[in-house]
Design an enzyme around this catalytic site. Structure first.
Site, PDB file in Angstrom:
ATOM      1  N   GLU A   1     -87.730  30.987 -26.573  1.00  0.00           N
ATOM      2  CA  GLU A   1     -86.347  31.653 -26.623  1.00  0.00           C
ATOM      3  C   GLU A   1     -85.948  32.872 -26.121  1.00  0.00           C
ATOM      4  OE1 GLU A   1     -88.394  33.597 -30.035  1.00  0.00           O
ATOM      5  OE2 GLU A   1     -88.930  32.227 -30.933  1.00  0.00           O
TER       6      GLU A   1
ATOM      7  N   ARG B   1     -94.658  30.921 -34.167  1.00  0.00           N
ATOM      8  CA  ARG B   1     -94.580  30.776 -33.155  1.00  0.00           C
ATOM      9  C   ARG B   1     -93.997  29.323 -32.645  1.00  0.00           C
ATOM     10  NH1 ARG B   1     -94.447  35.222 -33.230  1.00  0.00           N
ATOM     11  NH2 ARG B   1     -95.435  36.846 -32.197  1.00  0.00           N
TER      12      ARG B   1
ATOM     13  N   HIS C   1     -84.910  34.340 -34.433  1.00  0.00           N
ATOM     14  CA  HIS C   1     -86.717  35.231 -34.261  1.00  0.00           C
ATOM     15  C   HIS C   1     -86.402  36.570 -34.702  1.00  0.00           C
ATOM     16  CE1 HIS C   1     -90.500  35.632 -32.214  1.00  0.00           C
ATOM     17  NE2 HIS C   1     -90.640  36.394 -33.974  1.00  0.00           N
TER      18      HIS C   1
HETATM   19  C1  8YV Z   1     -91.729  40.523 -33.605  1.00  0.00           C
HETATM   20  C2  8YV Z   1     -93.343  38.446 -34.364  1.00  0.00           C
HETATM   21  O1  8YV Z   1     -90.379  40.264 -33.759  1.00  0.00           O
HETATM   22  O2  8YV Z   1     -94.639  41.225 -34.961  1.00  0.00           O
HETATM   23  C3  8YV Z   1     -94.424  39.371 -34.192  1.00  0.00           C
HETATM   24  O3  8YV Z   1     -95.314  38.798 -33.472  1.00  0.00           O
HETATM   25  O4  8YV Z   1     -93.095  37.841 -33.716  1.00  0.00           O
HETATM   26  C4  8YV Z   1     -91.914  39.875 -34.558  1.00  0.00           C
HETATM   27  O5  8YV Z   1     -92.627  40.758 -35.587  1.00  0.00           O
HETATM   28  C5  8YV Z   1     -91.464  39.979 -31.960  1.00  0.00           C
HETATM   29  O6  8YV Z   1     -93.279  40.298 -31.619  1.00  0.00           O
HETATM   30  C6  8YV Z   1     -90.847  41.403 -30.772  1.00  0.00           C
HETATM   31  O7  8YV Z   1     -91.441  42.470 -31.493  1.00  0.00           O
END
Ligand code: 8YV
Length: 325
Positions: free
Chosen positions: A266, A237, A285
């Site tokens: 983001e 993050r 991301h």
């Molecule tokens: C996804 C992520 O891009 O699962 C997570 O926590 O950061 C990623 O797999 C995001 O959460 C949106 O689905």
């Protein structure tokens, strides 16, 4: 009578149908200024919510007075206020297992791209600036045999460490609140304190969840401890890092380079210096962003919601320890 569910992320039709078979569904393709009031109104009598990529704090979920369960299409839970959910005894289901390997692949791609300057040199070719054989001014650095320091030896951190040690013969050291004996036995990983890891790692890889304790964990002081030859990787993050301190470290060459898949804000604004620094590899991301994994995440999240609304919180409940049993 079917329970009511609000879906706030576009999902594959097959899974949308599975939701419709089990629930009365109101669907939104994301939440924006136009749809926000309708979304909040839809929450009023919803028993379930499923989606991702939007912060769901008290200001939103207070509208959901009948809410029994939330299913996030993610492993991360930082889009939610866990204390608030605990105060209402609302379970938060997540998708921890289905994205581990794909996200670890992405993180290792960042390691390779940052070490070998792959994006910078590919752009040189694509822009017609490749006019002689590559010399030392374009050399990258080796990955094989180097030392990887993993900050956060959880599922994904461990999967990255496996790639490093078993695939690239790297030495693995780690900083983690709890000991990871499996990593120590399988990968000869060495647990150490954060400062020692920062001082001695060739690659520093942050794989921590975003919590009150981890926010801005890596800042100016921590970058100052790293080797000038160190490469910083963040696949977790963005807000675990003081991004301005990172920009300064890259600009001043306090560290050699960075590979980043996540950012404080983001999408990363185009005016960010990170978009122009040659020693910053930046991805939008894409950690889990493959066709197969994103489908599996949705399948897992739909299964989780069906289970939770049937009273079964036995798997994938991220806040189980915070709920009254
Ligand atoms: C996804 C992520 O891009 O699962 C997570 O926590 O950061 C990623 O797999 C995001 O959460 C949106 O689905």
């Amino acid at each position: 009578m079917k329970k009511k569910v609000v879906l706030y992320k576009n999902i594959p039709e097959s899974e949308r149908q599975r939701l419709e078979e089990n629930f009365s569904v109101i669907a939104f393709d994301g939440i924006n200024e136009e749809s926000r009031s309708q979304f909040l109104a839809a929450l009023e009598d919803a028993e379930g919510v499923i989606g991702a990529s939007h912060y769901m704090g008290a200001e939103v979920l207070d509208h959901a007075k009948k809410l029994e369960a939330i299913s996030t299409i993610s492993v991360g839970t930082d889009q939610f206020d866990l204390d608030y959910l605990a105060s209402r005894n609302i379970p938060l289901m997540h998708t921890p297992s289905v994205l581990t390997e794909t996200t670890a692949d992405t993180v290792f791609m960042l390691i390779m791209c940052a070490a070998r300057r792959a994006v910078e040199l590919s752009n040189m070719v694509r822009e017609g600036r490749w006019n002689k054989s590559i010399g030392k001014e374009h050399y990258g650095v080796d990955v094989n045999g180097k030392t990887l320091g993993v900050i956060g030896m959880g599922r994904i951190g461990y999967a990255v460490a496996r790639r490093a040690h078993l695939g690239f013969n790297m030495n693995v050291q780690y900083y983690n609140q709890i000991r990871n004996e499996e990593a120590e036995q399988e990968l000869n990983a060495v647990r150490m304190d954060l400062q020692e890891l920062l001082k001695t790692s060739d690659f520093v890889c942050v794989m921590l969840p975003l919590t009150k304790e981890t926010e801005k964990l890596i800042g100016e002081y921590e970058f100052g401890l790293m080797k000038e030859s160190a490469i910083f990787i963040n696949g977790s993050r963005g807000r675990v890092v003081d991004e301005q301190a990172l920009i300064n470290a890259l600009t001043d060459r306090t560290i050699r380079a960075a590979g980043l898949d996540v950012f404080e804000v983001e999408p990363l604004p185009g005016y960010s210096p990170l978009c122009r620094l040659d020693n910053a590899v930046v991805f939008p991301h894409i950690g889990s962003a493959t066709e197969e994994t994103r489908l599996n995440m949705v399948i897992c999240a739909v299964d989780n919601l069906i289970s939770a609304l049937n009273g079964d919180l036995s798997t994938n409940c991220a806040n189980a320890s915070l709920l009254c049993q």
